[in-house]
Design an enzyme around this catalytic site. Structure first.
Site, PDB file in Angstrom:
ATOM      1  N   LEU A 120       5.271   7.201  19.371  1.00 33.55           N
ATOM      2  CA  LEU A 120       4.812   6.092  19.824  1.00 33.55           C
ATOM      3  C   LEU A 120       5.730   4.978  20.054  1.00 33.55           C
ATOM      4  O   LEU A 120       6.878   4.836  19.565  1.00 33.55           O
ATOM      5  CB  LEU A 120       3.983   5.465  18.419  1.00 33.55           C
ATOM      6  CG  LEU A 120       2.840   6.349  18.094  1.00 33.55           C
ATOM      7  CD1 LEU A 120       2.113   5.731  16.859  1.00 33.55           C
ATOM      8  CD2 LEU A 120       1.917   6.895  18.955  1.00 33.55           C
ATOM      9  N   HIS A 121       5.325   4.200  20.924  1.00 40.22           N
ATOM     10  CA  HIS A 121       6.313   2.935  21.378  1.00 40.22           C
ATOM     11  C   HIS A 121       5.384   1.819  21.604  1.00 40.22           C
ATOM     12  O   HIS A 121       4.038   1.904  21.353  1.00 40.22           O
ATOM     13  CB  HIS A 121       6.992   3.288  22.825  1.00 40.22           C
ATOM     14  CG  HIS A 121       6.099   3.684  23.872  1.00 40.22           C
ATOM     15  ND1 HIS A 121       5.033   3.052  24.528  1.00 40.22           N
ATOM     16  CD2 HIS A 121       6.038   5.102  24.589  1.00 40.22           C
ATOM     17  CE1 HIS A 121       4.438   3.927  25.261  1.00 40.22           C
ATOM     18  NE2 HIS A 121       5.297   4.770  25.308  1.00 40.22           N
ATOM     19  N   HIS A 158       1.816   2.063  23.293  1.00 35.52           N
ATOM     20  CA  HIS A 158       0.787   2.685  22.424  1.00 35.52           C
ATOM     21  C   HIS A 158       0.503   1.483  21.350  1.00 35.52           C
ATOM     22  O   HIS A 158      -0.870   1.240  21.131  1.00 35.52           O
ATOM     23  CB  HIS A 158       1.422   3.708  21.493  1.00 35.52           C
ATOM     24  CG  HIS A 158       1.713   5.060  22.189  1.00 35.52           C
ATOM     25  ND1 HIS A 158       3.298   5.247  22.459  1.00 35.52           N
ATOM     26  CD2 HIS A 158       1.101   5.734  23.090  1.00 35.52           C
ATOM     27  CE1 HIS A 158       3.100   6.534  23.114  1.00 35.52           C
ATOM     28  NE2 HIS A 158       1.867   6.634  23.602  1.00 35.52           N
ATOM     29  N   ASP A 206      -1.300   4.811  32.967  1.00 30.21           N
ATOM     30  CA  ASP A 206      -1.907   6.069  33.547  1.00 30.21           C
ATOM     31  C   ASP A 206      -3.394   5.534  34.147  1.00 30.21           C
ATOM     32  O   ASP A 206      -4.262   5.901  33.604  1.00 30.21           O
ATOM     33  CB  ASP A 206      -2.257   6.981  32.367  1.00 30.21           C
ATOM     34  CG  ASP A 206      -0.948   7.256  31.652  1.00 30.21           C
ATOM     35  OD1 ASP A 206      -0.187   8.372  32.013  1.00 30.21           O
ATOM     36  OD2 ASP A 206      -0.690   6.628  30.482  1.00 30.21           O
ATOM     37  N   GLY A 235      -4.137   2.834  28.363  1.00 30.66           N
ATOM     38  CA  GLY A 235      -3.204   2.099  29.227  1.00 30.66           C
ATOM     39  C   GLY A 235      -3.472   2.025  30.604  1.00 30.66           C
ATOM     40  O   GLY A 235      -3.714   3.209  31.026  1.00 30.66           O
ATOM     41  N   GLU A 236      -3.051   0.974  31.262  1.00 24.47           N
ATOM     42  CA  GLU A 236      -3.353   1.176  32.804  1.00 24.47           C
ATOM     43  C   GLU A 236      -1.938   1.744  33.325  1.00 24.47           C
ATOM     44  O   GLU A 236      -2.011   2.024  34.449  1.00 24.47           O
ATOM     45  CB  GLU A 236      -3.186  -0.297  33.233  1.00 24.47           C
ATOM     46  CG  GLU A 236      -4.667  -1.167  33.092  1.00 24.47           C
ATOM     47  CD  GLU A 236      -4.709  -2.536  33.702  1.00 24.47           C
ATOM     48  OE1 GLU A 236      -3.810  -2.983  33.995  1.00 24.47           O
ATOM     49  OE2 GLU A 236      -5.762  -2.978  33.842  1.00 24.47           O
TER      50      GLU A 236
HETATM   51  P1  AMP Z   1       0.097   9.227  25.731  1.00 19.50           P
HETATM   52  O1  AMP Z   1       0.797   9.088  24.386  1.00 19.50           O
HETATM   53  O2  AMP Z   1       1.313   9.173  26.658  1.00 19.50           O
HETATM   54  O3  AMP Z   1      -1.024  10.081  25.976  1.00 19.50           O
HETATM   55  O4  AMP Z   1      -0.313   7.762  25.830  1.00 19.50           O
HETATM   56  C1  AMP Z   1      -1.754   7.046  25.082  1.00 19.50           C
HETATM   57  C2  AMP Z   1      -2.139   5.623  25.625  1.00 19.50           C
HETATM   58  O5  AMP Z   1      -1.016   5.196  25.599  1.00 19.50           O
HETATM   59  C3  AMP Z   1      -2.562   6.068  27.121  1.00 19.50           C
HETATM   60  O6  AMP Z   1      -3.780   5.643  27.221  1.00 19.50           O
HETATM   61  C4  AMP Z   1      -1.617   5.718  27.757  1.00 19.50           C
HETATM   62  O7  AMP Z   1      -2.135   5.265  29.011  1.00 19.50           O
HETATM   63  C5  AMP Z   1      -1.019   4.646  27.087  1.00 19.50           C
HETATM   64  N1  AMP Z   1       0.400   4.212  27.222  1.00 19.50           N
HETATM   65  C6  AMP Z   1       1.397   4.737  27.324  1.00 19.50           C
HETATM   66  N2  AMP Z   1       2.631   4.091  27.886  1.00 19.50           N
HETATM   67  C7  AMP Z   1       2.058   2.864  28.017  1.00 19.50           C
HETATM   68  C8  AMP Z   1       2.639   1.516  28.443  1.00 19.50           C
HETATM   69  N3  AMP Z   1       3.807   1.602  28.779  1.00 19.50           N
HETATM   70  N4  AMP Z   1       2.126   0.521  28.497  1.00 19.50           N
HETATM   71  C9  AMP Z   1       0.575   0.585  28.245  1.00 19.50           C
HETATM   72  N5  AMP Z   1      -0.110   1.848  27.757  1.00 19.50           N
HETATM   73  C10 AMP Z   1       0.631   2.691  27.633  1.00 19.50           C
END
Ligand code: AMP
Length: 253
Positions: A31-32, A35, A148, A145-146
């Site tokens: 997580l960052h 998230h 993706d 998140g936008e």
């Molecule tokens: P992931 O863990 O990569 O599957 O991401 C989980 C959710 O976090 C998804 O809805 C992503 O679009 C969102 N997300 C990932 N990175 C970012 C970011 N830099 N800014 C905003 N949302 C993000």
């Protein structure tokens, strides 16, 4: 924070949750702030918040990428605890895919372009796991998140097509100071790669022509999968250091 790994146990817990609204954030962990910005909204806009961490094997089209995907569960748990998330779901692949992935969500149009062209099967896997997680959580609102962007559109499309009683909410892209969109995969870039990576979002904004963006990125040493203007945005995917980065920026029409 209640950490639940067993899906039967989760279903029992879920039956007892009487809250008016449940906000849900599905993630693959590591997580960052990207998230966490979604988690903050899920917490503040709902009575109960649920976050899942599940590195979904069916959405990886390269086994190596799945194996190397950063897993930092202890650190993630601490972050979610500090945010006061109510429930953390940690399902196991064998329980999510007890059916051997024999039942899948197959979107036949939007999922076949851009990301879909370069990552065959990716969106089937993603939509299938999101459908399962949304059914398990029965969330009122789910946050994506936008960053993706195509994924977000596909999830909205699926929710509408299947009359799902959930509101899909979009969160803005969170970026590092140099403009690179935060991503779990960034940690796998070399030091030089990480410095160069900021040129990716910068070139998306710098030029009017997508062709010029492609040439510039290639000159900088990126391998370009696509740069395309669509949905009022410029969407792109590139490779650097063997790591795939995606991003998008709003374009003035
Ligand atoms: P992931 O863990 O990569 O599957 O991401 C989980 C959710 O976090 C998804 O809805 C992503 O679009 C969102 N997300 C990932 N990175 C970012 C970011 N830099 N800014 C905003 N949302 C993000």
């Amino acid at each position: 924070m209640n950490i639940v790994t067993d899906l039967n146990e989760w279903c029992e817990i879920r039956k007892k949750i009487q809250a008016k609204s449940i906000g849900f954030v599905p993630t693959m962990g590591n997580l960052h702030q990207g998230h966490l910005s979604l988690c903050e909204r899920a917490i503040s806009e709902n009575d109960v918040s649920v976050v899942s961490i599940f590195v979904n094997p069916t959405q990886f089209n390269q086994t190596e990428d799945f194996i190397n995907y950063p897993r930092t569960l202890e650190q993630d748990e601490k972050l979610l605890l500090s945010k006061k998330v109510n429930y953390l779901l940690l399902p196991e692949p064998k329980n999510i895919y007890f059916d051997n992935y024999e039942v899948q969500v197959n979107e036949i149009k939007l999922s076949k372009e851009l990301e879909g062209l370069h990552r065959p099967g990716h969106f089937n896997g993603m939509l299938t796991v999101i459908l399962k997680l949304l059914n398990l959580t029965q969330a009122t609102r789910a946050y994506f998140g936008e960053k993706d962007y195509q994924q977000l559109l596909l999830i909205k499309k699926m929710a509408k097509a299947f009359f799902m009683p959930v509101e899909i909410i979009a969160g803005k892209i969170v970026r590092a100071e140099d403009g690179l969109a935060l991503s779990s995969r960034n940690s796998r870039l070399s030091k030089e790669g990480r410095e160069k990576a900021a040129k990716f979002p910068a070139s998306l904004k710098n030029y009017e022509e997508t062709e010029k963006v492609v040439t510039t990125l290639e000159q900088e040493g990126f391998k370009v999968d696509y740069v395309e203007n669509k949905w009022g945005r410029r969407l792109a995917a590139v490779w650097l250091d063997g790591i795939r980065l995606i991003d998008n920026v709003v374009v003035e029409e």
